[in-house]
Design a protein around this motif. Structure first.
Motif, PDB file in Angstrom:
ATOM      1  N   GLN A 230       0.825  -1.202   0.000  1.00  0.00           N
ATOM      2  CA  GLN A 230       0.000   0.000   0.000  1.00  0.00           C
ATOM      3  C   GLN A 230       0.864   1.260   0.000  1.00  0.00           C
ATOM      4  N   ARG A 231       1.969   1.210   0.731  1.00  0.00           N
ATOM      5  CA  ARG A 231       2.861   2.370   0.839  1.00  0.00           C
ATOM      6  C   ARG A 231       4.009   2.324  -0.174  1.00  0.00           C
ATOM      7  N   ARG A 232       4.001   1.295  -1.003  1.00  0.00           N
ATOM      8  CA  ARG A 232       5.024   1.113  -2.038  1.00  0.00           C
ATOM      9  C   ARG A 232       6.428   1.057  -1.429  1.00  0.00           C
ATOM     10  N   LEU A 233       6.548   0.247  -0.399  1.00  0.00           N
ATOM     11  CA  LEU A 233       7.837   0.030   0.251  1.00  0.00           C
ATOM     12  C   LEU A 233       8.389  -1.327  -0.175  1.00  0.00           C
ATOM     13  N   ARG A 234       9.695  -1.383  -0.326  1.00  0.00           N
ATOM     14  CA  ARG A 234      10.356  -2.648  -0.632  1.00  0.00           C
ATOM     15  C   ARG A 234      11.616  -2.773   0.203  1.00  0.00           C
ATOM     16  N   ASP A 235      11.880  -4.013   0.639  1.00  0.00           N
ATOM     17  CA  ASP A 235      13.124  -4.269   1.350  1.00  0.00           C
ATOM     18  C   ASP A 235      13.908  -5.337   0.601  1.00  0.00           C
ATOM     19  N   TYR A 236      15.024  -5.771   1.177  1.00  0.00           N
ATOM     20  CA  TYR A 236      15.900  -6.721   0.496  1.00  0.00           C
ATOM     21  C   TYR A 236      15.171  -8.007   0.118  1.00  0.00           C
ATOM     22  N   ASP A 237      14.409  -8.557   1.050  1.00  0.00           N
ATOM     23  CA  ASP A 237      13.735  -9.822   0.776  1.00  0.00           C
ATOM     24  C   ASP A 237      12.706  -9.693  -0.341  1.00  0.00           C
ATOM     25  N   ASP A 238      12.081  -8.524  -0.459  1.00  0.00           N
ATOM     26  CA  ASP A 238      11.113  -8.329  -1.543  1.00  0.00           C
ATOM     27  C   ASP A 238      11.768  -8.505  -2.904  1.00  0.00           C
ATOM     28  N   LEU A 239      12.993  -8.006  -3.032  1.00  0.00           N
ATOM     29  CA  LEU A 239      13.692  -8.123  -4.312  1.00  0.00           C
ATOM     30  C   LEU A 239      13.880  -9.591  -4.682  1.00  0.00           C
ATOM     31  N   LEU A 240      14.233 -10.401  -3.692  1.00  0.00           N
ATOM     32  CA  LEU A 240      14.441 -11.825  -3.938  1.00  0.00           C
ATOM     33  C   LEU A 240      13.132 -12.540  -4.248  1.00  0.00           C
ATOM     34  N   THR A 241      12.151 -12.350  -3.378  1.00  0.00           N
ATOM     35  CA  THR A 241      10.919 -13.120  -3.530  1.00  0.00           C
ATOM     36  C   THR A 241      10.148 -12.728  -4.786  1.00  0.00           C
ATOM     37  N   ARG A 242      10.162 -11.463  -5.141  1.00  0.00           N
ATOM     38  CA  ARG A 242       9.395 -11.053  -6.318  1.00  0.00           C
ATOM     39  C   ARG A 242      10.051 -11.527  -7.609  1.00  0.00           C
ATOM     40  N   LEU A 243      11.388 -11.547  -7.635  1.00  0.00           N
ATOM     41  CA  LEU A 243      12.037 -12.102  -8.820  1.00  0.00           C
ATOM     42  C   LEU A 243      11.816 -13.607  -8.876  1.00  0.00           C
ATOM     43  N   ARG A 244      11.972 -14.288  -7.733  1.00  0.00           N
ATOM     44  CA  ARG A 244      11.719 -15.731  -7.704  1.00  0.00           C
ATOM     45  C   ARG A 244      10.294 -16.036  -8.150  1.00  0.00           C
ATOM     46  N   ASP A 245       9.329 -15.280  -7.617  1.00  0.00           N
ATOM     47  CA  ASP A 245       7.931 -15.518  -7.976  1.00  0.00           C
ATOM     48  C   ASP A 245       7.686 -15.284  -9.464  1.00  0.00           C
ATOM     49  N   ALA A 246       8.370 -14.274 -10.024  1.00  0.00           N
ATOM     50  CA  ALA A 246       8.215 -14.009 -11.457  1.00  0.00           C
ATOM     51  C   ALA A 246       8.762 -15.164 -12.287  1.00  0.00           C
ATOM     52  N   LEU A 247       9.857 -15.760 -11.822  1.00  0.00           N
ATOM     53  CA  LEU A 247      10.495 -16.835 -12.587  1.00  0.00           C
ATOM     54  C   LEU A 247       9.733 -18.157 -12.507  1.00  0.00           C
ATOM     55  N   VAL A 248       8.968 -18.353 -11.428  1.00  0.00           N
ATOM     56  CA  VAL A 248       8.229 -19.614 -11.277  1.00  0.00           C
ATOM     57  C   VAL A 248       6.736 -19.438 -11.534  1.00  0.00           C
ATOM     58  N   ASP A 249       6.324 -18.238 -11.912  1.00  0.00           N
ATOM     59  CA  ASP A 249       4.909 -17.991 -12.178  1.00  0.00           C
ATOM     60  C   ASP A 249       4.411 -18.936 -13.275  1.00  0.00           C
ATOM     61  N   PRO A 250       3.293 -19.631 -13.051  1.00  0.00           N
ATOM     62  CA  PRO A 250       2.828 -20.615 -14.039  1.00  0.00           C
ATOM     63  C   PRO A 250       2.454 -20.015 -15.388  1.00  0.00           C
ATOM     64  N   LEU A 251       2.094 -18.738 -15.422  1.00  0.00           N
ATOM     65  CA  LEU A 251       1.691 -18.118 -16.682  1.00  0.00           C
ATOM     66  C   LEU A 251       2.838 -17.371 -17.359  1.00  0.00           C
ATOM     67  N   ARG A 252       3.595 -16.608 -16.570  1.00  0.00           N
ATOM     68  CA  ARG A 252       4.618 -15.746 -17.160  1.00  0.00           C
ATOM     69  C   ARG A 252       6.040 -16.167 -16.833  1.00  0.00           C
ATOM     70  N   GLY A 253       6.186 -17.206 -16.012  1.00  0.00           N
ATOM     71  CA  GLY A 253       7.512 -17.604 -15.559  1.00  0.00           C
ATOM     72  C   GLY A 253       8.436 -18.055 -16.670  1.00  0.00           C
ATOM     73  N   GLU A 254       7.912 -18.810 -17.617  1.00  0.00           N
ATOM     74  CA  GLU A 254       8.761 -19.314 -18.701  1.00  0.00           C
ATOM     75  C   GLU A 254       9.348 -18.168 -19.516  1.00  0.00           C
ATOM     76  N   ALA A 255       8.523 -17.166 -19.798  1.00  0.00           N
ATOM     77  CA  ALA A 255       9.009 -16.010 -20.558  1.00  0.00           C
ATOM     78  C   ALA A 255      10.029 -15.217 -19.748  1.00  0.00           C
ATOM     79  N   ALA A 256       9.786 -15.084 -18.437  1.00  0.00           N
ATOM     80  CA  ALA A 256      10.727 -14.354 -17.584  1.00  0.00           C
ATOM     81  C   ALA A 256      12.067 -15.078 -17.519  1.00  0.00           C
ATOM     82  N   CYS A 257      12.031 -16.400 -17.367  1.00  0.00           N
ATOM     83  CA  CYS A 257      13.278 -17.184 -17.335  1.00  0.00           C
ATOM     84  C   CYS A 257      14.042 -17.038 -18.643  1.00  0.00           C
ATOM     85  N   ALA A 258      13.310 -17.068 -19.751  1.00  0.00           N
ATOM     86  CA  ALA A 258      13.959 -16.965 -21.060  1.00  0.00           C
ATOM     87  C   ALA A 258      14.666 -15.623 -21.207  1.00  0.00           C
ATOM     88  N   ARG A 259      14.059 -14.565 -20.698  1.00  0.00           N
ATOM     89  CA  ARG A 259      14.679 -13.242 -20.805  1.00  0.00           C
ATOM     90  C   ARG A 259      15.952 -13.167 -19.979  1.00  0.00           C
TER      91      ARG A 259
END
Length: 284
Positions: A230-259
């Protein structure tokens, strides 16, 4: 169990996953710098296609200096192939010079190009690398361009504990607290600080103190995450988890990994023993 053979920087360049085990001060950073130089000079990858990861800002700066220094010494040494081939104090230089003059000149040119573009090299902490990748992935990586980066979220945790604790046990007609306020704050910091850990015990009796602590911990995690977004705050762990989540996302993960894979052909990690499970999910 057989003893692994000693690693030779002048041997075959590693492919696949290779782990170099060594004690402190035995030359791991030296080896990474030497391998980076070989990958570039021998034409296996451009410097921009290498990802060199460390786990601290000071270590990152040292690695940048070591890699650049190794590139410089190799580029300068190859200016005189005959002398380089006879070098007795630099095995790497002698290896790079062990080719016909045309190939040596090409290797030197590749090193010169790498030095000219050195600022584009990805030599960073894991968190800095994740931030770069999230920016590159854009919406695929759940990137918020106006997000504010903070080193910790202690203030948010305290605020959430205050609200949840008072809501649960602060009313005049509330039941007796199942934990003290300091215990609640300590629990909250633990579960938010290690947000990937499973909160135990699972399946405890719903009326037990253990189950109440689990529910409180889960509520804290969820509410801290909601307020950060809500406050648009990010910490160190957010950087890790959001990239990990993007890479394993069932819909967009394959494209993210390829990039990500299309950008980097070689990844080297210093102090690999400090890699946690989420970081390993990203790196592999």
């Amino acid at each position: 169990m057989s003893t692994p053979p000693p690693f030779d920087i002048c041997g075959h360049l590693p492919t696949g996953t290779t782990i170099l085990e060594a004690s402190a001060g035995t030359g791991k950073t030296f080896t990474i710098a030497a391998l980076a130089t070989r990958y570039v000079a021998e034409g296996y990858a451009e410097l921009s296609e290498l990802m060199l990861v460390t786990f601290g800002r000071a270590a990152t700066q040292e690695l940048r200096e070591r890699v650049r220094g190794r590139l410089v010494s190799a580029e300068q040494g190859l200016a005189d192939p005959a002398t380089a081939r006879a070098a007795t104090d630099d095995d790497l230089l002698r290896l790079l010079a062990n080719a016909d003059d045309a190939e040596v000149a090409l290797r030197r040119k590749r090193l010169g190009t790498a030095l000219a573009d050195f600022d584009a090299a990805t030599i960073a902490t894991t968190h800095a690398f994740c931030q770069q990748m999230l920016i590159g992935l854009g919406i695929t990586g759940d990137f918020q361009p106006d997000a504010v980066f903070v080193e910790d979220v202690d203030d948010v945790i305290t605020e959430v504990v205050d609200d949840l604790y008072l809501r649960k046990w602060g009313r005049p007609d509330a039941d007796s607290p199942l934990m003290t306020y300091p215990e609640a704050r300590s629990l909250a910091r633990t579960v938010v600080g290690d947000r990937h850990a499973v909160i135990e015990p699972q399946g405890a009796d719903a009326d037990s103190v253990a189950a109440a602590r689990v529910r409180f911990a889960e509520a804290v995690r969820a509410e801290v995450d909601r307020r950060k977004r809500q406050r648009r705050l990010r910490d160190y762990d957010d950087l890790l988890t959001r990239l990990r989540d993007a890479l394993v996302d069932p819909l967009r993960g394959e494209a993210a990994c390829a990039r990500v894979r299309s950008r980097y052909s070689v990844v080297m990690v210093d102090e690999f023993q400090d890699t946690d499970p989420v970081q390993w999910e990203i790196l592999r």
